[in-house]
Design an enzyme around this catalytic site. Structure first.
Site, PDB file in Angstrom:
ATOM      1  CE  LYS A  96      -5.538  10.626  -3.206  1.00  0.00           C
ATOM      2  NZ  LYS A  96      -5.150   9.578  -2.225  1.00  0.00           N
ATOM      3  N   GLY A 157      -3.899   0.543  -0.692  1.00  0.00           N
ATOM      4  CA  GLY A 157      -3.838  -0.280   0.506  1.00  0.00           C
ATOM      5  C   GLY A 157      -3.206  -1.639   0.324  1.00  0.00           C
ATOM      6  CB  ALA A 183      -2.510   4.004  -4.206  1.00  0.00           C
ATOM      7  CG  ASN A 205      -2.982   6.274   5.084  1.00  0.00           C
ATOM      8  OD1 ASN A 205      -4.146   6.576   4.901  1.00  0.00           O
ATOM      9  ND2 ASN A 205      -2.548   6.004   6.311  1.00  0.00           N
ATOM     10  CB  THR A 206      -1.753   1.167   3.799  1.00  0.00           C
ATOM     11  OG1 THR A 206      -3.039   1.643   3.397  1.00  0.00           O
ATOM     12  CG2 THR A 206      -1.899  -0.231   4.378  1.00  0.00           C
TER      13      THR A 206
END
EC number: 2.8.1.10
Length: 254
Positions: A96, A157, A183, A205-206
């Site tokens: 990535k 994030g 994201a 993710n976050t």
């Protein structure tokens, strides 16, 4: 039902997960199980082959595809170097690309990303570039050899959701390549929204790692992504500014 194939591999679970921000590396295995994810991203600085207790790879099942990122790269040359190191460390051919020189908003540099994509694709990498959503940049990334493109929904994030929805929709409509929203997704409902408009997959993710219960949040995202994809394939009804009764309004009392 369309299949998602990247680099010759069929991806049956359309939720990709990240490996950062968790309270411990040990929880990652449970998150992968809860999410059912087949692909996980990781930063090279979290791979420590000399210290098994700190090495994140010890908590990732062997059948999960590693997607190392080039986090920390500020230009194409740095991204290329990090990708080569990842492959030399045994992380495989998937990469990535993240090229970010903006420290405030953490927005990717599309021009440098295109340069890195071309070089790494020519070297046999399966390249998934993280990008600011833009139709023209997407076309150039395809020409450079990208296997999929990963436009941001909002700054990384931020948990702010699909702030770039209309731009992503244009890419989905016009580009013949998997579009993976990456994201900014902060809620399962936002991941579902991305899938409903035709995204091939979502990377989260976050939103999972920062929740109070990452394992159950991973399960929630799994169901949201599955539901959104199913809705997209079922072809949702059109919107109307007028009311349209679902039951007959005439004839019953005539």
């Amino acid at each position: 039902m369309d299949k998602l194939i990247i680099g010759g591999v069929e991806i049956k679970n359309r939720l990709f997960v990240g490996s950062g921000k968790y309270p411990s590396n040990e929880i990652i295995k449970d998150v992968l199980e809860g999410s059912g994810s087949q692909v996980i991203t990781l930063a090279l600085r979290r791979v420590d082959l000399d210290n098994k207790e700190e090495d994140i790879l010890q908590n990732i099942p062997k059948d999960v595809i590693l997607l190392p990122n080039t986090s920390g790269a500020t230009n194409a040359e740095e991204a290329i170097r990090i990708a080569r190191i990842a492959r030399a460390m045994g992380c495989g051919n998937w990469i990535k690309i993240e090229v970010i020189s903006d420290s405030k908003y953490l927005l990717p540099d599309n021009e440098e990303t295109i340069k890195a994509t071309k070089v790494l694709a020519d070297e046999g990498f399966i390249v998934l570039p993280y990008m600011c959503p833009d139709l023209y940049a997407g076309r150039r990334l395809i020409e450079a050899g990208a296997a999929a493109v990963m436009p941001l929904g909002a700054p990384i994030g931020s948990n702010r959701g699909l702030k770039t929805k209309e731009l992503i929709q244009i890419m989905i409509d016009e580009l013949d390549i998997p579009i993976i929203v990456d994201a900014g997704i902060g809620k399962p409902s936002q991941a579902m929204e991305a899938m409903e408009i035709g995204a091939a997959a979502c990377l989260v993710n976050t939103a999972i790692a920062s929740s109070e219960d990452p394992i159950n949040m991973a399960r929630a995202f799994k169901m949201a992504v599955e539901g959104g994809r199913l809705a997209y394939e079922a072809k949702m009804g059109r919107e109307s500014k007028f009311g349209n009764a679902s039951s007959p309004l005439t004839g019953f009392l005539d």
